[in-house]
Write an enzyme that holds these catalytic residues in place. Structure first.
Site, short mmCIF file in Angstrom:
data_model
loop_
_atom_site.label_atom_id
_atom_site.label_comp_id
_atom_site.label_asym_id
_atom_site.label_seq_id
_atom_site.Cartn_x
_atom_site.Cartn_y
_atom_site.Cartn_z
CE LYS A 56 -3.31 2.58 2.93
NZ LYS A 56 -4.17 2.57 4.13
CG ASP A 98 -5.51 7.89 4.79
OD1 ASP A 98 -6.42 8.56 4.26
OD2 ASP A 98 -5.72 6.85 5.45
CE LYS A 108 -6.67 8.55 8.23
NZ LYS A 108 -7.37 7.48 8.93
CG ASP A 147 -2.00 5.06 4.98
OD1 ASP A 147 -1.88 4.00 5.60
OD2 ASP A 147 -3.07 5.45 4.47
CG ASP A 151 -9.96 7.52 6.77
OD1 ASP A 151 -8.89 7.47 6.14
OD2 ASP A 151 -10.03 7.67 8.00
CD GLU A 163 -6.71 5.32 2.52
OE1 GLU A 163 -7.69 5.42 3.26
OE2 GLU A 163 -5.57 5.03 2.94
NE ARG A 218 -11.14 -1.05 3.58
CZ ARG A 218 -11.78 -1.24 4.74
NH1 ARG A 218 -12.95 -1.83 4.77
NH2 ARG A 218 -11.22 -0.86 5.88
N1 BES Z 1 -4.37 4.32 6.95
C1 BES Z 1 -5.56 4.09 7.71
C2 BES Z 1 -5.35 3.04 8.79
C3 BES Z 1 -4.62 3.48 10.03
C4 BES Z 1 -5.25 4.29 10.95
C5 BES Z 1 -3.35 3.03 10.29
C6 BES Z 1 -4.59 4.64 12.12
C7 BES Z 1 -2.70 3.39 11.44
C8 BES Z 1 -3.30 4.21 12.35
C9 BES Z 1 -6.67 3.61 6.80
O1 BES Z 1 -6.66 4.13 5.52
C10 BES Z 1 -7.95 4.03 7.43
O2 BES Z 1 -8.17 5.19 7.53
N2 BES Z 1 -8.74 3.07 7.84
C11 BES Z 1 -9.97 3.34 8.50
C12 BES Z 1 -11.01 2.37 7.98
C13 BES Z 1 -12.40 2.69 8.42
C14 BES Z 1 -12.88 3.96 7.76
C15 BES Z 1 -13.29 1.54 8.06
C16 BES Z 1 -9.76 3.18 9.99
O3 BES Z 1 -9.04 2.26 10.41
O4 BES Z 1 -10.27 4.00 10.74
ZN ZN Z 2 -4.87 4.71 4.80
MN MN Z 3 -7.67 5.99 5.38
#
Ligand code: BES
Ligand code: ZN
Ligand code: MN
Length: 481
Positions: free
Chosen positions: A251, A256, A263, A274, A333, A335, A337
Site C-alpha cells: 500500500k 492519508d 480524519k 501510510d 477513509d 482507501e 483496500r
Molecule cells: N491508513 C488508515 C489506517 C490506520 C489508521 C493506520 C490509524 C494506522 C493508524 C486507513 O486508511 C484508514 O483510515 N482506515 C480506516 C477504515 C475505516 C474507515 C473503516 C480506519 O481504520 O479508521
Molecule cells: Zn490509509
Molecule cells: Mn484511510
C-alpha cells in the site's frame, strides 16, 4: 554501515585494534588463558557481572587488550531478544565516545537467529534519519566486526542479516520521509533507482496507463489530489523465467487525510506513514539486490495521495474496479483496500505462486494487536505457517486472524456489488474480507502492519517492518527449491 565477519578466537579478539570491543557472554565458567577470558572469569567470580541480559561492565584501556574501551555484556540464555537487549544497552553506554570501529565478539557460538538479531540491534541503535535534516548527526559507528569464534558455518546467516539491515534501513528512510519528500512520483523514482542493481527491473505506470487498465477503484482514491498517481512494477529475477514469482503488493498512500470522510487533526501527520507497505516492498528489493537468492519476485505498489479537492470522490460514489466488480465507497477513509484491490487483480497476469499484500490498513488492527505482532490473514494453511515461521525466525512477529465469511456481511451494498466498509466491529477482518474478493485466483495472504510499521510518541519513526519477515520467507522459499 560496514559489517565484517570474523571467526578468530578470543585471544586474537584481544589484539584487534578498535575503539570499542563488546564481548557478549553468559555466566558459564571461563577457563581460557587469554586476557578477555581472564577478565570475564574475574568479573563473574566476583559477582560483578550479573547474568541478566542487558547488564554490562565498561572498562577503559584494559591491559592486554588493544581496544580502547571494553564492554562485557551479558546475553543471558543467548536468545535473539537477549542479544538485542545486550547490544542496545552496550551501544547506548558508549554513545559520545566517538567510536568509529567496534568489534562485537560472541564468547560462545550463537544460534543463527541470535547472530542475525545482533546485526539488527546495531542497526537499530545507530540509525539516524537524514533526508530532511540540514545537519543530521553523523552515524558515529562506521565499521562493525562481528566475531564468532570458529563460526564459518554462520557466514550465510551473516550475509542474510547484512542484506536485511540494508533493506530495513532503506524502508525506514523512505517511510520516515514527510509526504512532500515522498510523493508517488518520488517513490517511483526510488523504485527506478533500485533497478540499477543487477537482476532488478522497474516499470512505472501513470494515470493514462492505469485508466486504460480499468483501475477505476485506484483512480477514485487519487482523484482528489493534484499529485499524479503511480503504479510501480518491480521485478527481481534470480531464478529461471519458468519459475512462478511471488508477488508482493505494498500500500503506497503517501498521505492519508481520509478524503471527504476526513480524519481528526490530532496525529494526522502520522498518515505520512501510510506508505509503509510500499516502503517494505522497496526494502525487500533492496535486500534481494544484496543477497541475490534463486527466486523470482514481483513487487507492485499502487501509490497516490488520499486528499480533498473539488473533484474528490464522495461517500456514496460507485466505482468500477479492474476486476469488473462495482464498489460503493461509503467511507473515503477506507482507501487502502480501494488501491489494493486493483493491484490484486493486476497480479493475476503473473500466475503467481503466492501473493502477499502489505498494508497499514486499519486502526482496528492497532487496537487488536498493538505494536508487537502484525495481523496475518490468509485462507491458505501452508502460506500461514510459512509466514508465521518466517516471522519467528526473524523476530518480526505476526498473528493469524480469522476470515470467516460471516465477517463479510457488513460489506453488502444496495447500489453496488460490494461496499468498501462494514460496521466498526471487527474492522481489521472486514477489510481483509473485502480484499479476499479480489484474491480468488492465487494463494493469498494479507499483512496488516498498521500497528507495527511505525512508532508514535517521542520515538516517532518507521520500524522497517515487515522487511525481516518477508525476506526470511523468500529466502526459505529459495532454499526449498
Ligand atoms: N491508513 C488508515 C489506517 C490506520 C489508521 C493506520 C490509524 C494506522 C493508524 C486507513 O486508511 C484508514 O483510515 N482506515 C480506516 C477504515 C475505516 C474507515 C473503516 C480506519 O481504520 O479508521
Ligand atoms: Zn490509509
Ligand atoms: Mn484511510
Amino acid at each position: 554501515m560496514n559489517f565484517e565477519f570474523k571467526t578468530f578466537g578470543l585471544a586474537s579478539a584481544a589484539n584487534e585494534k578498535c575503539d570499542v570491543l563488546i564481548v557478549l557472554c553468559n555466566e558459564n565458567k571461563k577457563t581460557g588463558k587469554d586476557p578477555i577470558s581472564e577478565l570475564l572469569a574475574s568479573a563473574l567470580n566476583a559477582g560483578d557481572l550479573a547474568s541478566k541480559p542487558g547488564k554490562f561492565l565498561v572498562t577503559y584501556r584494559p591491559s592486554g587488550i588493544a581496544s580502547k574501551h571494553l564492554v562485557m555484556a551479558c546475553i543471558g540464555e543467548g536468545s535473539p531478544k537477549d542479544v538485542k537487549q545486550a547490544i542496545s544497552a552496550s551501544i547506548s553506554a558508549i554513545k559520545g565516545k566517538s567510536a568509529k570501529k567496534i568489534c562485537l565478539c560472541f564468547v560462545d557460538y550463537p544460534n543463527a537467529d541470535a547472530l542475525a538479531s545482533a546485526l539488527m540491534a546495531v542497526s537499530e541503535a545507530t540509525y539516524v534519519y537524514v533526508t530532511t535534516k540540514t545537519k543530521p548527526e553523523a552515524r558515529e559507528i562506521q565499521r562493525v566486526l562481528i566475531n564468532v569464534p570458529g563460526g564459518l558455518k554462520l557466514k550465510p546467516t551473516f550475509d542474510q542479516a547484512v542484506a536485511t539491515v540494508a533493506g530495513v534501513e532503506f524502508a525506514k528512510e523512505w517511510a520516515n520521509r514527510p509526504a512532500n519528500y515522498a510523493t508517488p512520483t518520488l517513490l517511483a523514482g526510488a523504485a527506478k533507482a533500485l533497478a540499477k542493481f543487477p537482476g532488478i527491473k522497474c516499470d512505472v505506470l501513470g494515470p493514462k496507463e492505469v485508466a486504460s487498465l480499468g483501475m477505476g477503484s485506484f483512480m477514485a482514491v487519487s482523484q482528489g489530489s493534484e499529485e499524479p498517481l503511480r503504479f510501480i512494477v518491480l521485478h527481481y529475477n534470480g531464478a529461471p523465467k519458468t519459475q512462478a514469482p511471488t508477488v508482493l503488493i505494498g500500500k503506497g498512500i503517501t498521505f492519508d487525510s481520509g478524503g471527504i470522510s476526513i480524519k481528526p487533526a490530532g496525529e494526522m501527520d502520522e498518515m505520512k506513514f501510510d506508505m509503509c507497505g510500499a516502503a517494505s516492498v522497496l526494502g525487500v528489493f533492496r535486500s534481494l539486490a544484496e543477497l541475490k537468492p534463486v527466486i523470482n519476485v514481483v513487487g507492485l505498489i499502487p501509490s497516490c495521495e488520499n486528499l480533498i479537492n473539488g473533484r474528490a470522490v464522495k461517500p456514496g460514489d460507485v466505482v468500477t474496479s479492474m476486476s469488473g466488480q462495482t464498489i460503493e465507497i461509503l467511507n473515503t477513509d477506507a482507501e487502502g483496500r480501494l488501491v489494493l484491490c486493483d493491484a490484486l487483480t493486476y497480479a493475476e497476469r503473473f500466475k503467481p505462486r503466492a501473493v502477499i499484500d502489505i498494508a497499514t490498513l486499519t486502526g482496528a488492527c492497532v487496537v487488536a494487536l498493538g505494536g508487537v505482532r502484525s495481523g496475518l490473514f490468509s485462507p491458505d494453511e501452508a502460506l500461514v505457517s510459512d509466514l508465521l515461521a518466517a516471522g519467528e525466525r526473524s523476530s518480526d512477529l505476526s498473528w493469524r486472524m480469522p476470515l470467516d465469511d460471516d465477517y463479510a456481511d457488513g460489506l453488502k451494498s444496495n447500489f453496488a456489488d460490494v461496499a468498501n466498509v462494514g460496521g466498526r466491529a471487527g474492522g481489521a477482518v472486514t477489510a481483509a474480507k473485502f480484499l479476499q474478493r479480489f484474491a480468488a485466483k492465487f494463494p493469498w495472504a494479507h499483512l496488516d502492519i498498521a500497528g507495527t510499521a511505525w512508532k508514535s510518541g517521542p520515538a516517532k519513526g518507521a520500524t522497517g517492518r515487515p522487511v525481516p519477515l518477508l525476506l526470511s520467507y523468500l529466502i526459505a522459499l529459495a532454499k526449498a527449491k
